[in-house]
Design a protein around this motif. Sequence first.
Motif, PDB file in Angstrom:
ATOM      1  N   UNK A   1      15.751  16.060   7.185  1.00  4.63           N
ATOM      2  CA  UNK A   1      16.180  16.123   5.800  1.00  4.63           C
ATOM      3  C   UNK A   1      17.067  17.337   5.591  1.00  4.63           C
ATOM      4  N   UNK A   2      18.079  17.151   4.765  1.00  6.05           N
ATOM      5  CA  UNK A   2      18.979  18.237   4.417  1.00  6.05           C
ATOM      6  C   UNK A   2      18.332  19.035   3.285  1.00  6.05           C
ATOM      7  N   UNK A   3      18.198  20.340   3.493  1.00  4.36           N
ATOM      8  CA  UNK A   3      17.542  21.191   2.507  1.00  4.36           C
ATOM      9  C   UNK A   3      18.405  22.412   2.233  1.00  4.36           C
ATOM     10  N   UNK A   4      18.125  23.091   1.149  1.00  7.41           N
ATOM     11  CA  UNK A   4      18.823  24.334   0.861  1.00  7.41           C
ATOM     12  C   UNK A   4      18.471  25.356   1.940  1.00  7.41           C
TER      13      UNK A   4
ATOM     14  N   UNK B   1      19.194  24.954   5.209  1.00  7.54           N
ATOM     15  CA  UNK B   1      19.115  24.421   6.565  1.00  7.54           C
ATOM     16  C   UNK B   1      18.597  23.009   6.635  1.00  7.54           C
ATOM     17  N   UNK B   2      18.012  22.691   7.779  1.00  9.63           N
ATOM     18  CA  UNK B   2      17.500  21.353   8.053  1.00  9.63           C
ATOM     19  C   UNK B   2      15.987  21.371   8.236  1.00  9.63           C
ATOM     20  N   UNK B   3      15.374  20.263   7.862  1.00 16.88           N
ATOM     21  CA  UNK B   3      13.947  20.062   8.090  1.00 16.88           C
ATOM     22  C   UNK B   3      13.811  18.989   9.158  1.00 16.88           C
ATOM     23  N   UNK B   4      13.616  19.380  10.396  1.00 16.97           N
ATOM     24  CA  UNK B   4      13.500  18.428  11.496  1.00 16.97           C
ATOM     25  C   UNK B   4      12.248  17.578  11.323  1.00 16.97           C
ATOM     26  N   UNK B   5      12.409  16.275  11.563  1.00 19.25           N
ATOM     27  CA  UNK B   5      11.296  15.356  11.346  1.00 19.25           C
ATOM     28  C   UNK B   5      10.930  14.555  12.589  1.00 19.25           C
ATOM     29  N   UNK B   6      11.616  14.791  13.702  1.00 21.68           N
ATOM     30  CA  UNK B   6      11.331  14.037  14.927  1.00 21.68           C
ATOM     31  C   UNK B   6       9.869  14.132  15.336  1.00 21.68           C
ATOM     32  N   UNK B   7       9.371  15.363  15.423  1.00 22.86           N
ATOM     33  CA  UNK B   7       8.000  15.555  15.912  1.00 22.86           C
ATOM     34  C   UNK B   7       6.970  15.105  14.884  1.00 22.86           C
TER      35      UNK B   7
ATOM     36  N   UNK C   1       9.068  14.180   4.169  1.00 24.21           N
ATOM     37  CA  UNK C   1       9.865  15.414   4.151  1.00 24.21           C
ATOM     38  C   UNK C   1       9.581  16.288   2.939  1.00 24.21           C
ATOM     39  N   UNK C   2       9.073  15.709   1.884  1.00 24.62           N
ATOM     40  CA  UNK C   2       8.869  16.433   0.635  1.00 24.62           C
ATOM     41  C   UNK C   2       8.005  17.682   0.833  1.00 24.62           C
ATOM     42  N   UNK C   3       8.574  18.817   0.445  1.00 21.68           N
ATOM     43  CA  UNK C   3       7.826  20.069   0.480  1.00 21.68           C
ATOM     44  C   UNK C   3       7.755  20.763   1.824  1.00 21.68           C
ATOM     45  N   UNK C   4       8.310  20.169   2.863  1.00 22.45           N
ATOM     46  CA  UNK C   4       8.254  20.804   4.183  1.00 22.45           C
ATOM     47  C   UNK C   4       9.294  21.929   4.283  1.00 22.45           C
ATOM     48  N   UNK C   5       8.994  22.974   5.026  1.00 25.51           N
ATOM     49  CA  UNK C   5       9.924  24.104   5.133  1.00 25.51           C
ATOM     50  C   UNK C   5      11.085  23.804   6.076  1.00 25.51           C
ATOM     51  N   UNK C   6      12.152  24.551   5.904  1.00 21.85           N
ATOM     52  CA  UNK C   6      13.309  24.461   6.799  1.00 21.85           C
ATOM     53  C   UNK C   6      12.886  24.850   8.206  1.00 21.85           C
ATOM     54  N   UNK C   7      13.304  24.050   9.181  1.00 24.28           N
ATOM     55  CA  UNK C   7      12.991  24.340  10.581  1.00 24.28           C
ATOM     56  C   UNK C   7      14.187  24.910  11.345  1.00 24.28           C
ATOM     57  N   UNK C   8      15.394  24.612  10.863  1.00 20.38           N
ATOM     58  CA  UNK C   8      16.605  25.060  11.558  1.00 20.38           C
ATOM     59  C   UNK C   8      17.630  25.571  10.551  1.00 20.38           C
ATOM     60  N   UNK C   9      17.977  26.837  10.705  1.00 21.77           N
ATOM     61  CA  UNK C   9      19.051  27.413   9.903  1.00 21.77           C
ATOM     62  C   UNK C   9      20.365  27.419  10.660  1.00 21.77           C
ATOM     63  N   UNK C  10      20.280  27.406  11.971  1.00 22.69           N
ATOM     64  CA  UNK C  10      21.461  27.405  12.836  1.00 22.69           C
ATOM     65  C   UNK C  10      21.512  26.066  13.559  1.00 22.69           C
ATOM     66  N   UNK C  11      22.504  25.237  13.247  1.00 24.41           N
ATOM     67  CA  UNK C  11      22.560  23.874  13.788  1.00 24.41           C
ATOM     68  C   UNK C  11      23.980  23.348  13.679  1.00 24.41           C
TER      69      UNK C  11
END
Length: 285
Positions: free
Chosen positions: A16-19, A21-27, A51-61
């Motif tokens: 998911x695209x978040x403010x 960065x990204x919230x990776x959802x594969x795992x 995805x709702x409420x999950x934290x950003x996992x990647x700021x550099x991508x």
Amino acid sequence: MNFASFSADGQSFYGAVAEGGMVALNSVCPQWPTLLDVIEAGALAELEKVAEGRPVTHEDYEFEMVLPNAKRILCVGVNFPDRNAEYKDGTTSAPKYMSLFPRFASGFTGHNQPLIRPPENQTLDYEGEVAIVIGKAGRRIAQDDAYDHIAAITICNEGTIRDWVRHAKFNVTQGKNWDRSAAMGPWLVPFKEASQLDDARILTRVNGEVRQDDVLSRMMHPIRREIEYISTFMTLQAGDIIVTGTPTGAGARFDPPRYLKPGDVVEVEVNGIGTLVNTVADEVL
């Protein structure tokens, strides 16, 4: 909530695209290894909840083409009235049937990535378009039901090597499929209401200069008709992509032509979706 395919630290992800960065959802969703698997499972709405409420996992991508493993991409050509007139072939009325050609995922790159100009030919051109992603399979789909079969929408810069579409009399495939000559993204926007398409406007800018500006409501073959027509001869499957047509103003139609060159920046903006941005670079051999 929008969804994208991206890479980081040498690995590919979707999320998911978040403010920020990204919230990776594969795992989190191993039952869907890729975003295409999510589409094929009809699970975009479920993915939103995950995805709702999950934290950003990647700021550099880095963005990838939205569906890098897409199996079938079909493009509609010459679908705006002024674009039809550009061909100067003596016809004054809209064509009864739409022009279609295939593209393959290898010809696309992602948002903020360079479009690649090959050494064999330097007539790389831009075409700003809206692309739809089929979410429900169907054959002989009625126009009234067509929008029910769309899962998501995105933006396409349908980059073309113009000289190579003229190599044969009746096809353009070889000019439309150079590796990384086009782009699709930045993300998938879940399709929820007709106004997302009916009120959409395409703006294409090259180095800040507006080159294309038109609205989807002026298409000679509207998206409902595209789905109806294409599904007449082939069963549309979840994950299929239809690139719906570009307005007048591509570089080939200027006198002299204004093709893309390294260092150019191309932006394709569609209200309600976002802006797809790409630079241009020569292929490194």
